[in-house]
Design a protein around this motif. Structure first.
Motif, short mmCIF file in Angstrom:
data_model
loop_
_atom_site.label_atom_id
_atom_site.label_comp_id
_atom_site.label_asym_id
_atom_site.label_seq_id
_atom_site.Cartn_x
_atom_site.Cartn_y
_atom_site.Cartn_z
N PHE A 243 1.22 5.11 11.47
CA PHE A 243 0.47 4.99 12.60
C PHE A 243 -1.01 4.00 12.41
N THR A 244 -0.39 2.96 11.62
CA THR A 244 -1.53 1.97 11.30
C THR A 244 -2.02 1.05 12.47
N PRO A 245 -1.25 1.18 13.75
CA PRO A 245 -1.71 0.48 14.98
C PRO A 245 -3.06 1.30 15.49
N VAL B 47 0.94 -1.06 0.07
CA VAL B 47 -0.02 -0.01 0.06
C VAL B 47 0.87 1.30 -0.11
N THR B 48 0.78 2.21 -0.94
CA THR B 48 1.60 3.22 -1.07
C THR B 48 0.81 4.51 -1.96
N SER B 49 1.73 5.44 -2.11
CA SER B 49 1.17 6.51 -2.88
C SER B 49 1.03 6.22 -4.47
N PRO C 246 -3.50 9.88 5.55
CA PRO C 246 -4.89 9.76 5.75
C PRO C 246 -5.59 8.83 5.00
N LEU C 247 -5.45 8.85 3.64
CA LEU C 247 -6.11 7.69 2.88
C LEU C 247 -5.65 6.20 3.23
N VAL D 30 -1.65 -1.39 -4.17
CA VAL D 30 -2.93 -0.49 -3.91
C VAL D 30 -2.19 0.99 -3.81
N ARG D 31 -2.51 1.76 -4.58
CA ARG D 31 -1.95 3.27 -4.62
C ARG D 31 -3.07 4.19 -4.20
#
Length: 402
Positions: free
Chosen positions: A102-104, A47-49, A76-77, A66-67
């Motif tokens: 900050f995925t937690p 998952v990235t920009s 935020p996305l 997934v971009r």
């Protein structure tokens, strides 16, 4: 023994992917792990920009991409996407590029997260951001990250980064050292072309890499060593200014700015050089240094974080005292290095040491280290992953045996 990760659902969250125009070593690190885990049977999502022209979704080497969003909106996305897919993963590799994702905040407590830190950015925020935003970056990188990842673990790429996350970020939780892997050279060692010394630098042209110092070195060496040539490989926001300064100083016959080139072309330029250069003010590791070493080419770099780990001073290159006159020290070190390399026996000795050093960082070993961490964390109850005692943490900080 190869760790079995078959069927394990892993998400890599990284600022960019390896095909982004501004991709660098962090992207190569994340992709190197992602593709190898997928090859072992893990179900991997990256998952990235999204850069202009890139697909929003695609599959490459069994990795699902997934971009989402751009330079800042990606944060935020990605967090929103993680929340909506919070039960889709067994583990998450959250890669910090200044600040993490900050995925937690969006994941169930049972899902282990590894926050990958290449280097601490506190001193760099001010080079790229206004004062208030730089302060916010340092706050997010330090205090907010400490709280967010307190039940999880950091992954660092070098002893310098390990020291920095302890001392400058105040991180007291678990830390695992998983170094960069280095692919086998794509071109054989090349014969040096006739003429003066040949220097090369592979770098992103950004402020903290200090590319202007390369021109200072080239200008002074050209006065002492007619025929010296410097190849600069890479691009970035400083490219136009560097080209203008090269022309303004009359260094067009000495310095060649190659911009972005293919991997094979890059390797060929490095392989024919006498010396590889780095003028960065600090790195997490110094991937280009090890890639040059794999081709038998030593590096001159400043004695700063990351680079002092990647360069074995006097064996695989030379370190410049960062506290001395920075340009004079660089020139003097280059002169000393070129004199040593003029002795064929010494050149062979250094080239052999470079290849031996680089050979210790093969991807199979570093990938297996990451796979083992993921499997252990997935099988462990969340309560066991809380920050451990000081003696237990010391054991976890031991570097991977080479």
């Amino acid at each position: 023994m190869t760790t079995n990760v078959a069927g394990t659902r892993v998400a890599f969250v990284n600022w960019r992917d390896p095909w982004h125009p501004a991709a660098g070593g962090a992207e190569r690190y994340a992709w190197g792990h992602a593709r190898r885990l997928a090859a072992r049977g893990a179900r991997v999502t990256f998952v990235t920009s999204r850069a202009p022209g890139q697909r929003r979704r695609e599959r490459v080497e069994d990795v699902e991409f997934v971009r989402l969003g751009g330079r800042f909106t990606v944060y935020p996305l990605v967090l929103l996407w993680t929340l909506t897919h919070r039960r889709s993963f067994d583990a998450v590799i959250d890669c910090q590029n200044g600040i993490p994702f900050f995925t937690p905040w969006a994941l169930p407590r049972r899902v282990p997260v590894f926050c990958v830190v290449h280097h601490v950015h506190d001193a760099q925020f001010g080079l790229y951001l206004p004062g208030w935003l730089a302060g916010l970056g340092r706050f997010l990188e330090g205090p907010v990250s400490r709280v967010t990842y307190r039940r999880h673990a950091f992954v660092v790429v070098s002893p310098s980064t390990l020291k920095a996350v302890r001392g400058r970020l105040g991180w007291q939780g678990a830390v695992h050292l998983v170094p960069n892997g280095t692919p086998a050279p794509t071109v054989p060692p090349a014969a040096r072309p006739a003429g003066g010394p040949r220097l090369v630098c592979v770098t992103r042209l950004v402020p903290h890499k200090r590319p202007g110092r390369l021109l200072d070195l080239a200008e002074r060496l050209a006065e002492r060593r007619p025929g010296v040539r410097l190849d600069i490989v890479g691009t970035g926001p400083e490219a136009a200014a560097l080209a203008a300064e090269t022309a303004g100083r009359g260094l067009g016959d000495v310095v060649t700015l190659h911009g972005h080139v293919s991997e094979d072309a890059k390797s060929a330029l490095v392989a024919r050089a006498d010396l590889h250069l780095s003028t960065s003010q600090g790195e997490g590791w110094g991937l280009s240094v090890i890639e040059a070493a794999a081709l038998g080419v030593p590096t001159i770099a400043y004695d700063v974080d990351g680079l002092r780990d990647a360069v074995l001073d006097g064996a695989t290159g030379w370190l410049v005292d960062a506290d001395d006159d920075p340009v004079a020290g660089l020139v003097e070190t280059a002169e000393r290095a070129l004199k040593e390399l003029a002795d064929p026996a010494r050149r062979r000795e250094i080239a052999a040491a470079c290849r031996s050093w680089a050979g210790g960082f093969d991807w199979s070993r570093t990938s297996d280290r990451m796979a083992a961490l993921i499997v252990e964390a997935v099988r462990t109850e969340p309560a066991v992953r809380r920050p451990r005692s000081r003696s237990s943490r010391r054991r976890s900080l031991k570097t991977m045996e080479r």
